[in-house]
Design a protein around this motif. Structure first.
Motif, PDB file in Angstrom:
ATOM      1  N   TRP A  47       0.764  -1.279   0.025  1.00  0.00           N
ATOM      2  CA  TRP A  47       0.162   0.059  -0.129  1.00  0.00           C
ATOM      3  C   TRP A  47       1.007   1.337   0.126  1.00  0.00           C
ATOM      4  O   TRP A  47       1.952   1.507   0.635  1.00  0.00           O
ATOM      5  N   ASN A 103     -10.488   1.378  10.051  1.00  0.00           N
ATOM      6  CA  ASN A 103      -9.268   0.349  10.227  1.00  0.00           C
ATOM      7  C   ASN A 103      -9.611  -1.278   9.770  1.00  0.00           C
ATOM      8  O   ASN A 103     -10.289  -1.698  10.384  1.00  0.00           O
TER       9      ASN A 103
ATOM     10  N   ASN B  32      -8.307  -5.121  14.338  1.00  0.00           N
ATOM     11  CA  ASN B  32      -8.616  -4.531  13.026  1.00  0.00           C
ATOM     12  C   ASN B  32      -9.493  -5.634  12.203  1.00  0.00           C
ATOM     13  O   ASN B  32      -9.139  -6.922  12.285  1.00  0.00           O
ATOM     14  N   TYR B  33     -10.287  -5.026  11.145  1.00  0.00           N
ATOM     15  CA  TYR B  33     -10.743  -6.051  10.268  1.00  0.00           C
ATOM     16  C   TYR B  33      -9.696  -6.648   9.336  1.00  0.00           C
ATOM     17  O   TYR B  33      -8.862  -5.728   8.761  1.00  0.00           O
ATOM     18  N   VAL B  34     -10.000  -7.922   8.796  1.00  0.00           N
ATOM     19  CA  VAL B  34      -9.418  -8.493   8.044  1.00  0.00           C
ATOM     20  C   VAL B  34     -10.200  -8.662   6.561  1.00  0.00           C
ATOM     21  O   VAL B  34     -11.291  -9.094   6.641  1.00  0.00           O
ATOM     22  N   SER B  35      -9.351  -8.457   5.482  1.00  0.00           N
ATOM     23  CA  SER B  35      -9.992  -8.646   4.191  1.00  0.00           C
ATOM     24  C   SER B  35      -8.992  -9.756   3.359  1.00  0.00           C
ATOM     25  O   SER B  35      -8.083 -10.081   3.599  1.00  0.00           O
ATOM     26  N   THR B  91      -5.169  -5.684   6.423  1.00  0.00           N
ATOM     27  CA  THR B  91      -5.652  -5.202   7.387  1.00  0.00           C
ATOM     28  C   THR B  91      -5.021  -3.775   7.587  1.00  0.00           C
ATOM     29  O   THR B  91      -4.146  -3.604   6.822  1.00  0.00           O
ATOM     30  N   TRP B  92      -5.351  -3.084   8.513  1.00  0.00           N
ATOM     31  CA  TRP B  92      -4.643  -2.107   9.130  1.00  0.00           C
ATOM     32  C   TRP B  92      -3.843  -2.105  10.198  1.00  0.00           C
ATOM     33  O   TRP B  92      -4.038  -3.253  11.070  1.00  0.00           O
ATOM     34  N   SER B  94      -2.244  -0.519  13.447  1.00  0.00           N
ATOM     35  CA  SER B  94      -2.401   0.624  14.209  1.00  0.00           C
ATOM     36  C   SER B  94      -1.003   1.121  14.485  1.00  0.00           C
ATOM     37  O   SER B  94      -1.020   2.416  15.068  1.00  0.00           O
ATOM     38  N   LEU B  96       2.095   0.830  12.877  1.00  0.00           N
ATOM     39  CA  LEU B  96       2.457   1.419  11.651  1.00  0.00           C
ATOM     40  C   LEU B  96       1.773   2.548  11.041  1.00  0.00           C
ATOM     41  O   LEU B  96       2.325   3.420  10.167  1.00  0.00           O
ATOM     42  N   ASP B  97       0.564   2.579  11.193  1.00  0.00           N
ATOM     43  CA  ASP B  97      -0.674   3.478  10.760  1.00  0.00           C
ATOM     44  C   ASP B  97      -0.448   3.555   9.095  1.00  0.00           C
ATOM     45  O   ASP B  97      -0.150   4.418   8.448  1.00  0.00           O
ATOM     46  N   ALA B  98      -0.648   2.189   8.707  1.00  0.00           N
ATOM     47  CA  ALA B  98      -0.871   1.803   7.251  1.00  0.00           C
ATOM     48  C   ALA B  98      -1.540   0.614   7.212  1.00  0.00           C
ATOM     49  O   ALA B  98      -1.585  -0.444   8.060  1.00  0.00           O
ATOM     50  N   VAL B  99      -1.720   0.584   5.755  1.00  0.00           N
ATOM     51  CA  VAL B  99      -2.538  -0.905   5.324  1.00  0.00           C
ATOM     52  C   VAL B  99      -1.218  -1.759   5.078  1.00  0.00           C
ATOM     53  O   VAL B  99      -0.197  -1.425   4.702  1.00  0.00           O
ATOM     54  N   PHE B 101      -0.413  -6.076   4.110  1.00  0.00           N
ATOM     55  CA  PHE B 101      -0.640  -7.259   3.333  1.00  0.00           C
ATOM     56  C   PHE B 101       0.077  -8.498   3.947  1.00  0.00           C
ATOM     57  O   PHE B 101       1.304  -8.175   3.890  1.00  0.00           O
TER      58      PHE B 101
END
Lengths: 120, 110
Positions: A47, A103, B32-35, B91-92, B94, B96-99, B101
């Motif tokens: 990202w 988030n 955080n939520y996971v995709s 996911t996010w 918290s 790193l303040d980043a998405v 993978f």
């Protein structure tokens, strides 16, 4: 249906600035959050950052402030600039949409991707 | 090297079931939520699962997601040759303040 289409030069010289544009159709960029994501050859996803049309942005700290994402609401496009590129920036660059920003929010629409090679 | 850890590859026979794991930490998966995304050869990633276990419209119920603690799992039942692809969790983070993978898992349907 929302469509995203990346465009820009396929080759950029080392130390120069990579500039890409994502054209959005089927919906306004004045809603949602818009991101750039890249994938180096044979590697995973990274990202780069996101923007909201109001100017709110957030970038991956690993890029050391080299990335800038901006929007042009009049053309329904948003752009990426990545400065001081090196061979490590060679990748397929995708633009993508988050329908909501929280988030762990998912990327529900993606462009087809554009390969950018950094080479002299 | 990736913040989230996935097995590089998994394989199974047609019509069988497979699971793909995604391991993280308190700062990402746990809070955080996971995709999950499917990337067919030569194409862009496609959203398969969001908010840990929800399927977007058009995604068959052969695909499922779950999360427990600092790990998430993608399950695929009734495997088809068309499921051969790379699968990524995201996911996010918290801290790193980043998405972030996972490194991706290549599924081979034998």
């Amino acid at each position: 249906q929302v469509y995203l289409q990346e465009s820009g030069p396929g080759v950029v010289k080392p130390s120069e600035t990579l500039s890409l544009t994502c054209a959005v159709s089927g919906g306004s960029i004045r809603k949602f959050y818009w991101s750039w994501i890249r994938q180096s050859p044979g590697k995973g996803l990274e990202w780069i950052g996101y923007m909201y049309y109001t100017g709110t942005t957030n970038y991956n700290p690993s890029l050391n402030s080299r990335a800038t994402i901006s929007a042009d609401s009049s053309t329904n496009q948003f752009s990426l600039e990545l400065s001081s590129v090196t061979a490590a920036d060679t990748a397929v660059y995708y633009c993508a949409r988050e329908s909501l920003r929280y988030n762990g929010s998912p990327f529900d629409y993606w462009g087809q991707g554009i390969l950018v090679t950094v080479s002299s | 090297q990736s913040v989230l850890t996935q097995p590089p590859s998994v394989s199974a026979a047609p019509r069988q079931k497979v699971t793909i794991s995604c391991s993280g930490s308190r700062s990402n998966i746990m809070n955080n939520y996971v995709s999950w995304y499917q990337q067919l050869p030569g194409t862009a990633p496609k959203l398969l699962i969001y908010e840990n276990n929800k399927r977007p419209s058009g995604i068959p119920d052969r695909f499922s997601g779950s999360k427990s603690g600092t790990s998430a799992t993608l399950g695929i039942t009734g495997l088809q040759t068309g499921d051969e692809a790379d699968y990524y969790c995201g996911t996010w983070d918290s801290s790193l303040d980043a998405v972030v993978f996972g490194g991706g898992t290549r599924l081979t349907v034998l």
